[in-house]
Structure formats: structure tokens, C-alpha cells
Design an enzyme around this catalytic site. Structure first.
Site, PDB file in Angstrom:
ATOM      1  N   CYS A   1       0.902  -0.878   0.082  1.00 11.04           N
ATOM      2  CA  CYS A   1       0.034   0.250   0.011  1.00 11.04           C
ATOM      3  C   CYS A   1       0.649   1.152   0.020  1.00 11.04           C
ATOM      4  CB  CYS A   1      -0.857  -0.135   1.208  1.00 11.04           C
ATOM      5  SG  CYS A   1      -2.005   1.373   1.324  1.00 11.04           S
TER       6      CYS A   1
ATOM      7  N   HIS B   1      -9.432  -3.741  -1.202  1.00 14.26           N
ATOM      8  CA  HIS B   1      -8.269  -3.068  -0.411  1.00 14.26           C
ATOM      9  C   HIS B   1      -8.803  -1.453  -0.249  1.00 14.26           C
ATOM     10  CE1 HIS B   1      -4.146  -2.147   0.238  1.00 14.26           C
ATOM     11  NE2 HIS B   1      -4.383  -0.891   0.130  1.00 14.26           N
ATOM     12  N   GLU B   2      -9.288  -0.989  -1.373  1.00 13.74           N
ATOM     13  CA  GLU B   2      -9.559   0.171  -1.613  1.00 13.74           C
ATOM     14  C   GLU B   2     -10.887   0.846  -0.397  1.00 13.74           C
ATOM     15  OE1 GLU B   2      -7.647   2.338  -2.410  1.00 13.74           O
ATOM     16  OE2 GLU B   2      -6.548   0.658  -3.781  1.00 13.74           O
TER      17      GLU B   2
ATOM     18  N   HIS C   1      -9.774   0.984   3.019  1.00 15.64           N
ATOM     19  CA  HIS C   1      -9.424   2.373   3.246  1.00 15.64           C
ATOM     20  C   HIS C   1     -10.483   3.478   3.515  1.00 15.64           C
ATOM     21  CE1 HIS C   1      -5.205   2.585   2.477  1.00 15.64           C
ATOM     22  NE2 HIS C   1      -5.266   1.767   1.165  1.00 15.64           N
TER      23      HIS C   1
HETATM   24 ZN   LIG Z   1      -3.830   1.334  -0.237  1.00 17.38          ZN
END
Ligand SMILES: [Zn+2]
Lengths: 180, 174
Positions: free
Chosen positions: A110, A153-154, A157
């Protein structure tokens, strides 16, 4: 290829922004939903695309990674070797994970955690819905393999989570030797 | 199999090629069986813990003393027969903690786990620049109320300026 993103001039004039790094609190704070037709969200989308474009190896970026707490991310896994299905370069606003099946494990990095990688289990087939910036059109993305991993993954976030919160065990965090 | 108890050996020192070959060679000479072991390198420092069965405590101590003379610290202890094993009803959880580096993060978080009767069975901490990361595998008695423990962990983590997540360990039986 650019199958999803509306071709709006506003999306071409993004500014390259600094990428925020952990332990910045903005990365650990859930982001609020936003209006995809607002001019400020259009320019946020443009900034995300511009920042992703100049960051080598970067396949996705969430708004809080450039310091803006808003449920918006951009993605482009087109050239990644682990990609199977993909939807080109796109931005999603207020994304929602509709369906997630078939887990597999892989090592993730990341831009906001540049010194580590981690082994994370994620669904390898997902359905995600969201709104396009500018038009606010609702789209549904059905994808797999690396694009499925990247959208999760996004989305993490935007929920204030990093891959560090998802690693599979005490030996699943690795120092990163070189950062691309 | 022999009646001699298993031995816990630790080997510490600056890393160099050949440490594992020398230690396992010495143990093989004594007819020892290498059972569980775990080795790690932390910034060039070598740390290895291994469980050996077969030879006696005195034999292993004597044989490994020559290695220790060079550059390694070696300790050998008898493993108690009645070492605690998790009850089958216990559940494994993963705890992730990350935030700005400051003293007391690990003691604060592990203190909450211990107070709940949880046992830490694996732990890694990592520091890079200002980012401190802790990942712990913990075994919790089934009597622990997870929501309550999560609230206590979140409060304790907040007090030392870090974030925490607790989730059941994902085990696939294939
Ligand atoms: Zn990331």
C-alpha cells in the site's frame, strides 16, 4: 480501455497530491458518503487519477490516502499480471460490496504503508456497486482475481482499515526491501 | 522414543551463514530429533528456539557450549511434561494494532488481553519510522464476551493513540 469512466473534461485536469502515510489518523477514520455530482467531488476524482498516474506501481488510491475523508476511490489494474477481468481506469463514489465469495490469500502492499507488505485473505469474486463521478450514474461491477482484491483493499481504506488490520497471522507482515 | 524429556534450546547472536547447519549438525551427532522450531532475523540479529528430543540436558549443553564460545548465546532448558495446551473449546483470534510509535503500546494492549484470561500464542511487532505495528494471535476462553473485550481494547488503544482490530482467526480445513 476506459469502459466505465465518463469522458468529462473535468476529470482530465487533476492535481498530483501528496500521499498520506500511516499512522496519519485520516487513514484510520471511516469516510462519509458524498454527492458524486458536486464539483468538489469531480475535482477529487481528477486528483486521484492524476496522483495514481504519476505513482509507479500504484493500481488504486482511496480519497483518504490524499487526505480527503470521502467515499471515493480510483482503480486501474489493467496492466497488472495477476489481473483477469478488469474495468479499465475508473473512479467509484459511495461504493458498496454486494457480494463476495471464494477467498484466496496474497501479499499486498500500500502506498500509505510503504515499508511493509502483508499476507491477506480476500474474496476472489466480488460484485460491487457505486456511483460514477459527474453523472452520478449507478454502476455494478462484477469482477475477480486481482481487480476483486484491489476493490476490497480500497473499500477497506474508506472504512478506515489498512491491510495491517487484515493480515492472516503474526508472521504475515513483512518488511519491504525496495519500494517501487 | 526415549524417556528423556524434550529440551528447549535457544540460540541467539548476530547472523552469519552456517548457524543452523552447525547447531543441527551437533544435535544430529547426539542422535537428537529436531521437533518444533522457529527462527527469525531482526535487524541482523539471529534468534532461534527449537525443541529437541533424545539426548540429555547435559549432553546438549556440553555439545553446544563450543558454539556459544564463538559468537552465539545458547541456553538449554527442560520442557515440563504438563505444558499447558489450549482447551478444544477455546477460540483463536487475531489482534492488529497500528499507530504512532510511543512507549507502552504492547504492554497496554496485552494487559487487556491478559485481564480477560486470553493467552498470546504468537506475536510480531514492527517499527518503521513513526509507524508501529503489532499483530498477535491470541487464544480466548469461550466464556469471554467478545464485544465487551473489543470495547475494552478500543478504549485502551485510544488511550495510547493507536487503532485496534480483533477478529476470529480464519482457518480452512481442506
Ligand atoms: Zn492502500
Amino acid at each position: 480501455m476506459n469502459s466505465l469512466l465518463p469522458d468529462l473534461p473535468e476529470l482530465h485536469n487533476g492535481r498530483v497530491r501528496d500521499v498520506v502515510r500511516a499512522p496519519d489518523r485520516v487513514l484510520s477514520t471511516p469516510c462519509p458518503e458524498v454527492d458524486p455530482t458536486e464539483p468538489s467531488i469531480m475535482s477529487l476524482a481528477a486528483d486521484l487519477l492524476a496522483t495514481m498516474a504519476v505513482s509507479p506501481g500504484c493500481v488504486g488510491l482511496a480519497a483518504n490516502q490524499i487526505g480527503v475523508s470521502a467515499r471515493v476511490f480510483c482503480l486501474d489494474v489493467t496492466t497488472h499480471p495477476k489481473t483477469h477481468t478488469h474495468h479499465g481506469r475508473f473512479v467509484l463514489v459511495n461504493p458498496v460490496l454486494v457480494e463476495a465469495t471464494r477467498k484466496d490469500r496474497a501479499r499486498e502492499g500500500c502506498m500509505s504503508v510503504p515499508d511493509f507488505t502483508g499476507d491477506v485473505r480476500r474474496a476472489s469474486r466480488v460484485v460491487m456497486s457505486g456511483l460514477l463521478p459527474g453523472t452520478g450514474e449507478e454502476v455494478t461491477i462484477t469482477t475477480d482475481a486481482f481487480e476483486a482484491r484491489a476493490v476490497q483493499h480500497e473499500l477497506d481504506h474508506l472504512d478506515g482499515l489498512l491491510f495491517l488490520d487484515r493480515v492472516v497471522g503474526a508472521h504475515a507482515i513483512h518488511p519491504r526491501q525496495t519500494y517501487l | 522414543m526415549t524417556d528423556t524429556p524434550s529440551l528447549a534450546v535457544t540460540v541467539l547472536g548476530h547472523d552469519r551463514p552456517g548457524i543452523i547447519a552447525e547447531v543441527t549438525g551437533a544435535l544430529a551427532d547426539l542422535g537428537g530429533n529436531l521437533e518444533d522450531s522457529s527462527m527469525t532475523l531482526l535487524r541482523g540479529h539471529f534468534a532461534w528456539t527449537l525443541i529437541v528430543s533424545g539426548p540429555s540436558l547435559e549432553q546438549v549443553r556440553e555439545r553446544l557450549a563450543s558454539l556459544a564460545e564463538d559468537d552465539l548465546v545458547v541456553t538449554v532448558l527442560v520442557v515440563p511434561e504438563d505444558n499447558a495446551v489450549a482447551a478444544p473449546s477455546d477460540t483463536r483470534y487475531l489482534l492488529s494494532v497500528h499507530g504512532g510509535d510511543r512507549p507502552g503500546i504492547v504492554s497496554t494492549i496485552t494487559g487487556v488481553v491478559a485481564a480477560a484470561g486470553g493467552n498470546i500464542v504468537d506475536l510480531t511487532t514492527r517499527l518503521s519510522k513513526d509507524l508501529y505495528v503489532v499483530v498477535a494471535e491470541i487464544v480466548l476462553p469461550n466464556t469471554v464476551e467478545i464485544g465487551e473485550l473489543e470495547r475494552e481494547l478500543t478504549a485502551a488503544a485510544g488511550a495510547v493513540g493507536v487503532g485496534v482490530t480483533l477478529r476470529p482467526e480464519d482457518t480452512d480445513l481442506l
